[in-house]
Design a protein around this motif. Structure first.
Motif, short mmCIF file in Angstrom:
data_model
loop_
_atom_site.label_atom_id
_atom_site.label_comp_id
_atom_site.label_asym_id
_atom_site.label_seq_id
_atom_site.Cartn_x
_atom_site.Cartn_y
_atom_site.Cartn_z
N HIS A 238 -3.02 -0.95 -3.71
CA HIS A 238 -2.23 -0.41 -2.60
C HIS A 238 -1.14 -1.40 -2.22
O HIS A 238 -1.20 -2.08 -1.20
CB HIS A 238 -3.16 -0.15 -1.42
CG HIS A 238 -2.50 0.50 -0.24
ND1 HIS A 238 -1.96 1.77 -0.28
CD2 HIS A 238 -2.30 0.06 1.04
CE1 HIS A 238 -1.46 2.08 0.89
NE2 HIS A 238 -1.64 1.06 1.72
N GLU B 62 -9.96 -0.80 -1.24
CA GLU B 62 -9.28 0.39 -1.77
C GLU B 62 -10.10 1.64 -1.53
O GLU B 62 -9.94 2.33 -0.55
CB GLU B 62 -9.01 0.19 -3.26
CG GLU B 62 -8.49 1.43 -3.99
CD GLU B 62 -7.08 1.81 -3.59
OE1 GLU B 62 -6.69 2.94 -3.90
OE2 GLU B 62 -6.40 1.02 -2.94
N GLY C 123 -2.63 -8.06 5.73
CA GLY C 123 -1.60 -7.22 5.13
C GLY C 123 -0.25 -7.57 5.72
O GLY C 123 -0.15 -7.90 6.91
N GLU D 237 -1.72 2.73 6.63
CA GLU D 237 -2.88 3.11 5.82
C GLU D 237 -3.79 1.91 5.57
O GLU D 237 -5.02 2.03 5.58
CB GLU D 237 -2.40 3.68 4.48
CG GLU D 237 -3.52 4.01 3.48
CD GLU D 237 -4.51 5.04 3.98
OE1 GLU D 237 -5.65 5.06 3.47
OE2 GLU D 237 -4.15 5.84 4.88
N ASN D 238 -3.19 0.76 5.39
CA ASN D 238 -3.95 -0.47 5.18
C ASN D 238 -4.84 -0.78 6.38
O ASN D 238 -6.00 -1.19 6.24
CB ASN D 238 -2.98 -1.63 4.93
CG ASN D 238 -3.68 -2.96 4.76
OD1 ASN D 238 -4.36 -3.21 3.78
ND2 ASN D 238 -3.50 -3.84 5.74
N LYS D 239 -4.29 -0.57 7.58
CA LYS D 239 -5.06 -0.81 8.80
C LYS D 239 -6.28 0.11 8.88
O LYS D 239 -7.38 -0.31 9.26
CB LYS D 239 -4.17 -0.62 10.02
CG LYS D 239 -4.83 -1.00 11.34
CD LYS D 239 -3.85 -0.92 12.50
CE LYS D 239 -4.51 -1.32 13.80
NZ LYS D 239 -3.55 -1.28 14.94
N PRO E 270 -1.41 -5.65 0.69
CA PRO E 270 -2.52 -5.19 1.52
C PRO E 270 -3.47 -6.32 1.89
O PRO E 270 -3.22 -7.49 1.55
CB PRO E 270 -3.22 -4.17 0.61
CG PRO E 270 -2.96 -4.70 -0.77
CD PRO E 270 -1.58 -5.30 -0.72
N LYS F 93 2.41 2.31 4.28
CA LYS F 93 1.34 1.57 3.61
C LYS F 93 0.66 0.60 4.58
O LYS F 93 -0.55 0.38 4.50
CB LYS F 93 1.91 0.81 2.40
CG LYS F 93 2.25 1.70 1.22
CD LYS F 93 2.77 0.90 0.05
CE LYS F 93 3.01 1.78 -1.17
NZ LYS F 93 1.75 2.27 -1.76
N ARG G 80 -7.82 1.40 6.34
CA ARG G 80 -8.76 0.97 5.31
C ARG G 80 -9.56 -0.26 5.74
O ARG G 80 -10.72 -0.40 5.38
CB ARG G 80 -8.01 0.69 4.00
CG ARG G 80 -7.39 1.93 3.40
CD ARG G 80 -6.77 1.66 2.05
NE ARG G 80 -6.15 2.86 1.51
CZ ARG G 80 -5.85 3.03 0.23
NH1 ARG G 80 -6.09 2.06 -0.63
NH2 ARG G 80 -5.29 4.15 -0.19
N SER H 10 -8.03 -3.25 -4.92
CA SER H 10 -7.03 -2.26 -4.55
C SER H 10 -5.72 -2.46 -5.30
O SER H 10 -5.39 -3.56 -5.74
CB SER H 10 -6.74 -2.35 -3.04
OG SER H 10 -5.64 -1.53 -2.70
#
Length: 238
Positions: free
Chosen positions: A124, A236, A51, A156-158, A102, A153, A160, A122
């Motif tokens: 995202h 996602e 990401g 949040e990506n981390k 992402p 983001k 996920r 995803s």
């Protein structure tokens, strides 16, 4: 043709090659996930990105965002600050675009059932134009607002990535237990029975991984010899 042996050979060749990415190594936040996949005989990764936040200058003649034809003004795999973006924007001559991308994983799978474990996608992401023909089209306040969103983001990506790793690890462990709980003869018998049943229902649409005497020569002479299935992962909803 032994497709399992061919897949192992292809995997060894790909993993032995030098990393040709801009960074030249696997991103820190995705190392364990890449190692988990490459440690299984039915997978190997061909490229990955944990990401990133990037600022691209498309150029004055561009009409679409194509990274291979762009100037990379800024790229980071960590949260960034407004000052770094403002400084980078001063180098823009065309249409500069701020993007958050992402996690992306390109994974080669031995067969379809292996790929189905990884089938996740995803949306995202973030993509916002900031300049046009080198002229800044937004305020610094708006840029600061966008950076906050991009950084959120990134965080949040981390999370996920961690959830995806845990879910994948659990699925692979469950698959291993399932495979070792039954004699190989029973598994083979079940697979053969299932294939025979499908072939009787629709003999013209039998799975491409099952090789008959009629199409064996055709596969051996195929110029696009690809002993596996490629899948791209954008985590996602997991």
């Amino acid at each position: 043709m032994d497709h399992s042996a061919e897949f192992r050979k292809w995997k060894a060749q790909c993993l032995s090659k030098a990393d040709l990415s801009r960074k030249g190594s696997v991103d820190e936040d995705v190392v364990e996930l890449v190692q988990l996949l490459n440690g299984r005989e039915q997978f190997f990764t061909t490229s990955s990105c944990a990401g990133r936040i990037i600022l691209l200058d498309q150029g004055i003649n561009g009409s679409e965002v194509q990274k291979q034809n762009c100037c990379w003004l800024l790229v980071t795999h960590k949260p960034c600050v407004k000052d770094d973006v403002i400084v980078a924007l001063k180098k823009a001559n065309g249409d500069a675009i701020l993007k958050f991308e992402p996690l992306v994983l390109h994974v080669q799978c031995r067969q379809l059932q292996d790929a189905q474990i990884l089938a996740v996608r995803s949306t995202h992401g973030l993509e916002v134009p900031l300049t046009h023909k080198g002229k800044l089209m937004v305020t610094e306040e708006y840029i600061n607002f966008l950076i906050k969103i991009a950084n959120q983001k990134m965080e949040e990506n981390k999370k996920r990535i961690e959830r995806f790793y845990n879910c994948l690890q659990h699925a692979l462990e469950k698959e291993t237990i399932s495979m070792t709980s039954f004699p190989k003869e029973k598994i083979r018998e079940k697979n053969n029975s299932s294939y025979t049943h499908k072939k009787k229902r629709n003999p013209e649409k039998a799975c491409g991984k099952y090789i008959t005497e009629e199409n064996n020569k055709e596969l051996e002479n195929d110029d696009h010899d690809d002993p596996g299935i490629s899948v791209t992962i954008f985590p996602e909803d997991y």
